[in-house]
Motif scaffolding. Structure first.
Motif, short mmCIF file in Angstrom:
data_model
loop_
_atom_site.label_atom_id
_atom_site.label_comp_id
_atom_site.label_asym_id
_atom_site.label_seq_id
_atom_site.Cartn_x
_atom_site.Cartn_y
_atom_site.Cartn_z
N ASP A 162 3.43 5.81 -0.43
CA ASP A 162 2.87 6.00 -1.77
C ASP A 162 1.72 6.99 -1.76
O ASP A 162 1.37 7.54 -2.82
CB ASP A 162 2.38 4.66 -2.33
CG ASP A 162 3.52 3.68 -2.56
OD1 ASP A 162 4.64 4.14 -2.85
OD2 ASP A 162 3.30 2.46 -2.44
N TYR A 163 1.14 7.21 -0.60
CA TYR A 163 -0.01 8.10 -0.48
C TYR A 163 0.25 9.13 0.63
O TYR A 163 1.13 8.93 1.47
CB TYR A 163 -1.28 7.29 -0.18
CG TYR A 163 -1.70 6.41 -1.33
CD1 TYR A 163 -2.63 6.83 -2.27
CD2 TYR A 163 -1.12 5.15 -1.50
CE1 TYR A 163 -3.01 6.04 -3.35
CE2 TYR A 163 -1.49 4.34 -2.59
CZ TYR A 163 -2.43 4.79 -3.49
OH TYR A 163 -2.79 4.01 -4.56
N SER A 181 -2.76 6.13 3.49
CA SER A 181 -3.73 5.41 2.68
C SER A 181 -3.01 4.30 1.94
O SER A 181 -1.80 4.12 2.08
CB SER A 181 -4.44 6.36 1.71
OG SER A 181 -5.50 5.69 1.05
N LYS A 183 -3.52 1.63 -1.90
CA LYS A 183 -4.25 1.43 -3.16
C LYS A 183 -5.54 0.67 -2.90
O LYS A 183 -5.53 -0.42 -2.32
CB LYS A 183 -3.37 0.69 -4.16
CG LYS A 183 -4.00 0.57 -5.53
CD LYS A 183 -3.06 -0.09 -6.52
CE LYS A 183 -3.69 -0.17 -7.91
NZ LYS A 183 -2.76 -0.79 -8.89
N GLY A 184 -6.64 1.23 -3.35
CA GLY A 184 -7.94 0.60 -3.19
C GLY A 184 -8.60 0.85 -1.85
O GLY A 184 -9.70 0.34 -1.60
#
Length: 406
Positions: A162-163, A181, A183-184
């Motif tokens: 996702d990253y 990475s 989320k958050g």
């Protein structure tokens, strides 16, 4: 003659040594049985492969496998010494199981030294990077969101994230780690087993992981991260065991930015903008080299040696090359009047490349030889203790006997 002499004579005849002809006839029958058994297995394997894996098993793949089954082929030899391929400024190469893998913005090509194309996979990367661990090839796009994994025949897996992906490191056992990475979080390290299943993940809430190195056995890994503290940049290195949640060791260095982290033969090394530090397996610093007053051009660790290039003072474009032992002492040092395109340690030789010139130094004695080469060659590819000269459109094994010494 005794009453039972006839029976004794029969017993002796059974124990007589067979003739040479009979002995080799027996071996021939056994070899024939083995040959037919192998043939039957090959037929069954072929039928199974084409029935259940038609997209992965091709005639070209079988031809490639046959080169490893050729009993007349000597080990550790290559059929040719030069390969030409499609030119691209983004081409980079490495040796994978004796063949040349070439990666650029348009995909991956694996070529044999006989000129045959073994694998060609088309995809688009903006900033391609490639590593191999003797088992697979790992291709990723720095800042992209996928890692593609290949063997000599085909793409084995594509991992999507996702990253963005910033680093990939792989062990000789097949395990590998991906720096990305979540989320958050500012950074995340995901560790996979040899079957591409995730085994461990570590999330970093306030630090950016720049580099990682996985141990040869795949059971631990190192990270080099940076963050800001009281207005200062800080480098943090950490050691992780994949069977434990928290780091088993961590330390920080203020005012420095990480440039690389490496496992060595006896521990590990951290390279920053200011210092090269060597650690043993108990996390004790065994050597330290400061760069104060020098302009660092590049650095890399090769087993139990660190190769550092500095800009030479007072001479435009000149380079000072130093090889350090793991205690920080100097093993080799020399200066060169021009900028170097690439430097590499293979065995006990140091290779230095500049446009139109290759210099080979014996690390122990300090002796060196220079050779005239085509100006198109811009980097090295290592193959054991041999080196390959690499350009935008061809690669060639270096042979000191064929080159012109200066």
């Amino acid at each position: 003659m005794g009453a039972f002499s006839g029976f004794r004579d029969k017993k002796k005849s059974k124990q007589e040594t067979p003739t040479v002809e009979a002995y080799y006839n027996g071996l021939a029958r056994k070899a024939s049985l083995v040959r037919y058994a192998v043939l039957i297995f090959a037929v069954v394997f072929a039928v199974y492969s084409f029935s259940f894996h038609p997209n992965e098993i091709t005639i070209e793949n079988f031809e490639y496998m046959m080169k490893f089954l050729n009993v007349n082929e000597e080990e550790n030899t290559h059929a040719g010494s030069l390969i030409a391929f499609d030119g691209s400024k983004g081409n980079r190469g490495l040796i994978y199981k004796g063949d040349l893998a070439i990666l650029n913005e348009n995909g991956l090509t694996v070529a044999g030294w006989d000129g045959d194309i073994i694998l060609r996979e088309v995809f688009t990367f903006d900033h391609p990077k490639m590593i191999e661990n003797g088992i697979n090839i790992f291709c990723y796009d720095i800042g992209g969101k996928e890692v593609r994994i290949f063997n000599s025949y085909s793409q084995l897996s594509k991992l999507s994230f996702d990253y963005p992906v910033y680093w990939v490191t792989a062990s000789a056992n097949g395990e590998f780690a991906v720096v990305s990475s979540a989320k958050g979080y500012r950074s995340a390290v995901y560790v996979y087993d040899k079957d591409f299943r995730i085994r461990y993940s570590r999330l970093f809430g306030d630090k950016y992981v720049d580099f990682a190195a996985i141990s040869p056995d795949g059971q631990s890994f190192l990270t080099a991260a940076h963050y800001s503290k009281n207005g200062n940049l800080v480098t943090q290195i950490s050691r992780f065991n994949i069977n434990q949640e928290n780091a088993v060791y961590s330390t920080e260095f203020i005012g420095e930015v990480p440039l690389g982290i490496y496992y060595t033969d006896g521990g590990y090394c951290l390279l920053t903008t200011d210092t090269l530090r060597m650690f043993d397996n108990d996390n004790n610093i065994t050597g330290e080299v400061g760069f104060i007053g020098k302009e660092l051009l590049s650095g890399r660790v090769f087993g139990d040696r660190a190769l550092i290039n500095y800009k030479l003072d007072g001479l435009s474009g000149g380079t000072e090359t130093v090889i350090y032992r793991l205690d920080g002492s100097i093993e080799f040092q020399d200066s060169f009047p021009t900028a170097l395109s690439d430097t590499l340690i293979c065995g006990n030789k140091l290779y230095l490349l500049s446009p139109g010139n290759l210099t080979v130094c014996d690390i122990a004695s300090g002796s060196k030889e220079s050779y005239s080469i085509p100006t198109s060659y811009s980097s090295f590819v290592a193959d054991g203790e041999e080196i390959i000269l690499f350009s935008e459109n061809q690669a060639e094994y270096f042979d000191s006997g064929k080159e012109n010494a200066q």
